[in-house]
Write an enzyme that holds these catalytic residues in place. Structure first.
Site, PDB file in Angstrom:
ATOM      1  N   TRP A 132       0.838  -1.206   0.000  1.00 35.44           N
ATOM      2  CA  TRP A 132       0.000   0.000   0.000  1.00 35.44           C
ATOM      3  C   TRP A 132       0.870   1.252   0.000  1.00 35.44           C
ATOM      4  O   TRP A 132       0.529   2.249  -0.639  1.00 35.44           O
ATOM      5  CB  TRP A 132      -0.908   0.007   1.234  1.00 35.44           C
ATOM      6  CG  TRP A 132      -1.709   1.276   1.344  1.00 35.44           C
ATOM      7  CD1 TRP A 132      -2.894   1.556   0.735  1.00 35.44           C
ATOM      8  CD2 TRP A 132      -1.372   2.444   2.108  1.00 35.44           C
ATOM      9  NE1 TRP A 132      -3.319   2.828   1.073  1.00 35.44           N
ATOM     10  CE2 TRP A 132      -2.403   3.391   1.906  1.00 35.44           C
ATOM     11  CE3 TRP A 132      -0.294   2.782   2.939  1.00 35.44           C
ATOM     12  CZ2 TRP A 132      -2.393   4.652   2.517  1.00 35.44           C
ATOM     13  CZ3 TRP A 132      -0.276   4.037   3.536  1.00 35.44           C
ATOM     14  CH2 TRP A 132      -1.319   4.950   3.319  1.00 35.44           C
ATOM     15  N   HIS A 133       2.003   1.208   0.676  1.00 36.52           N
ATOM     16  CA  HIS A 133       2.838   2.392   0.780  1.00 36.52           C
ATOM     17  C   HIS A 133       3.512   2.754  -0.535  1.00 36.52           C
ATOM     18  O   HIS A 133       3.896   3.915  -0.729  1.00 36.52           O
ATOM     19  CB  HIS A 133       3.903   2.205   1.862  1.00 36.52           C
ATOM     20  CG  HIS A 133       3.399   2.477   3.244  1.00 36.52           C
ATOM     21  ND1 HIS A 133       2.798   1.508   4.015  1.00 36.52           N
ATOM     22  CD2 HIS A 133       3.395   3.608   3.990  1.00 36.52           C
ATOM     23  CE1 HIS A 133       2.454   2.043   5.181  1.00 36.52           C
ATOM     24  NE2 HIS A 133       2.796   3.310   5.192  1.00 36.52           N
ATOM     25  N   GLY A 134       3.694   1.824  -1.415  1.00 35.25           N
ATOM     26  CA  GLY A 134       4.347   2.166  -2.670  1.00 35.25           C
ATOM     27  C   GLY A 134       4.382   1.000  -3.635  1.00 35.25           C
ATOM     28  O   GLY A 134       4.459  -0.167  -3.228  1.00 35.25           O
ATOM     29  N   PHE A 193       1.842   8.423  -1.458  1.00 30.23           N
ATOM     30  CA  PHE A 193       1.185   7.154  -1.172  1.00 30.23           C
ATOM     31  C   PHE A 193      -0.317   7.251  -1.349  1.00 30.23           C
ATOM     32  O   PHE A 193      -1.003   6.256  -1.249  1.00 30.23           O
ATOM     33  CB  PHE A 193       1.516   6.690   0.250  1.00 30.23           C
ATOM     34  CG  PHE A 193       2.996   6.655   0.522  1.00 30.23           C
ATOM     35  CD1 PHE A 193       3.865   6.084  -0.389  1.00 30.23           C
ATOM     36  CD2 PHE A 193       3.516   7.219   1.667  1.00 30.23           C
ATOM     37  CE1 PHE A 193       5.226   6.054  -0.151  1.00 30.23           C
ATOM     38  CE2 PHE A 193       4.880   7.195   1.930  1.00 30.23           C
ATOM     39  CZ  PHE A 193       5.734   6.616   1.011  1.00 30.23           C
TER      40      PHE A 193
END
Length: 456
Positions: free
Chosen positions: A321-323, A456
């Protein structure tokens, strides 16, 4: 527009507050529609081309919720959640998937190169939280205006915090400026905004001067031992003051409009275990991952093996999810493995001295943040090699700003606690105003840095 920009602080915010006060005072029925319009205008300022996407996502998800209310078929909710994730995947992960497919096939595929709409991860998760609770019978139906405001409310639309509908919907029905504590809440909102700006401008941004050159050098294949240590120690504090500063600003701005948003940080670098860290760091995301992924996969209800699997997969997906990059996935896997090790440690009845627990936790977080910040595995490996002494010699470590950041992060109270402990007084108001003026001069003199979590 950035919260730390003249356009926002000297134009948008004052105009929005005046209009909101006028609506609240003379036409309360227009207060919520006005906040929706202001939120959409704020979002469109970044790139008006993405405004139709946000508006369409609101309208489609709200329509699905209404249809579900008339005919409660779970397929409607599953389909809506799938479409939300598909849209998120298209914009955020399509090129990542295309690159992976090319590596597996030994071919070069043309990437789509779609621009990433700001806040898409956050407003997608807001839709998913509401739809999931609606399917479970926990959430009621809402009108379009309230639902649109829940999704697009401008203090939190771009980078959170992730707000559950139960935390905010009832506040939309209040008359915030008629409350007996209205003036005090407004004043504390201004102080939160000022403290958040100070954290970003005076601590977070200066630390980037220690971090960015080192990672740029690592991306080019060489970084000095001193620069690597300086960056590895500085980045955990840079991202903390950058993101928690943004959250403080978001909470303060929302409070100016009579809305209380949930806190997102609780002194995470005081944590004495990795589990404790994730209870303090980006708390609204941790809560989302726990309630909508970890528990959904079984949690700790069906035995130790499934618990460990659910925990590992939750953190792996949290990393993704962060990248859209394998470094983020491995970062998430590392934290998943660390949390699983903590579960096994506690199951075995073992104990950890407090100081040892804090030291190991901070070291683990700081070292894994190298994967989070590095642009590639090669760059991360270059940093790790330099940390072990396998690198050229460089200038001495500049430690004063890092030490100040550590002191504030580990010893001082959170901004929310600090602001609410201050007694209402004239000297507090004067001091806040002076700090705000100094921040304005600082913003005018320096480059205006975006917030790290916007990507993000």
């Amino acid at each position: 527009m950035l919260f730390n920009s003249f356009a926002f602080l000297l134009a948008f915010l004052p105009c929005a507050l005046v209009l909101h006060w006028m609506a609240e005072r003379f036409a309360p029925q227009w207060r919520l529609p006005l906040l929706v319009v202001l939120s959409l205008a704020f979002y469109a300022y970044w790139d008006w081309r993405f405004l139709p996407l946000l508006m369409a996502s609101i309208l489609i998800n709200w329509t699905v919720a209404r249809l579900f209310g008339h005919r409660p078929r779970h397929e409607l909710i599953y389909g809506a959640i799938a479409v939300n994730l598909l849209v998120l995947g298209l914009f955020k992960y399509a090129d990542f998937a295309i690159g992976l497919a090319g590596e597996v096939a030994g071919e070069t595929f043309t990437p789509l190169r779609l621009a990433l709409p700001l806040g898409i991860s956050f407003f997608t998760f807001h839709h998913i939280m509401y739809l999931t609770d609606l399917k479970a019978g926990r959430a009621p139906q809402f009108g379009l205006t309230r639902y649109a405001l829940y999704i697009a409310f401008f203090p939190q639309v771009l980078a959170g915090p992730l707000v559950r509908w139960t935390e905010i919907m009832h506040q939309f029905d209040e008359r915030p400026y008629l409350r007996p504590d209205a003036a005090e809440r407004f004043a504390r909102g201004l102080m939160l905004l000022t403290v958040g700006l100070a954290k970003k401008v005076f601590i977070g941004d200066p630390l980037s001067l220690y971090v960015n050159p080192a990672y740029e050098a690592a991306a080019n294949g060489a970084v000095s031992v001193q620069a690597a240590w300086q960056a590895a120690l500085a980045f955990p504090f840079q991202i903390y003051f950058d993101f928690s500063g943004y959250t403080d600003m978001a909470l303060g701005i929302a409070l100016l409009f009579g809305i209380v948003l949930p806190q997102n940080f609780e002194s995470p670098y005081r944590a004495t275990s990795l589990q404790d860290f994730w209870r303090r760091w980006h708390m609204t995301l941790s809560r989302f991952l726990r309630d909508y992924l970890y528990i959904g996969m079984g949690g700790n209800r069906y035995g130790l093996a499934l618990q460990l699997f659910a925990l590992f997969m939750t953190m792996t997906l949290g990393g993704l999810w962060h990248g859209a990059g394998l470094t983020f996935v491995v970062w998430g896997m590392a934290h998943g493995a660390g949390l699983c090790a903590g579960v096994l440690w506690r199951k075995a009845g073992l104990r950890m001295p407090t100081l040892a627990g804090w030291t190991l936790t901070f070291a683990f977080v700081a070292l894994t943040f190298v994967l989070f910040r590095a642009t590639s595995f090669d760059a991360a490996w270059t940093i790790y090699e330099a940390l072990l002494g396998f690198g050229p010699d460089g200038e001495r470590i500049k430690w004063r700003t890092i030490a100040l950041a550590a002191l504030v992060a580990m010893v001082g109270p959170t901004a929310w606690t600090f602001v609410h402990r201050l007694p209402p007084s004239r000297w507090v108001a004067v001091l806040t105003a002076l700090v705000f003026v100094v921040i304005m001069f600082k913003i005018g003199d320096d480059a205006n840095y975006e917030f790290i979590y916007f990507q993000f």
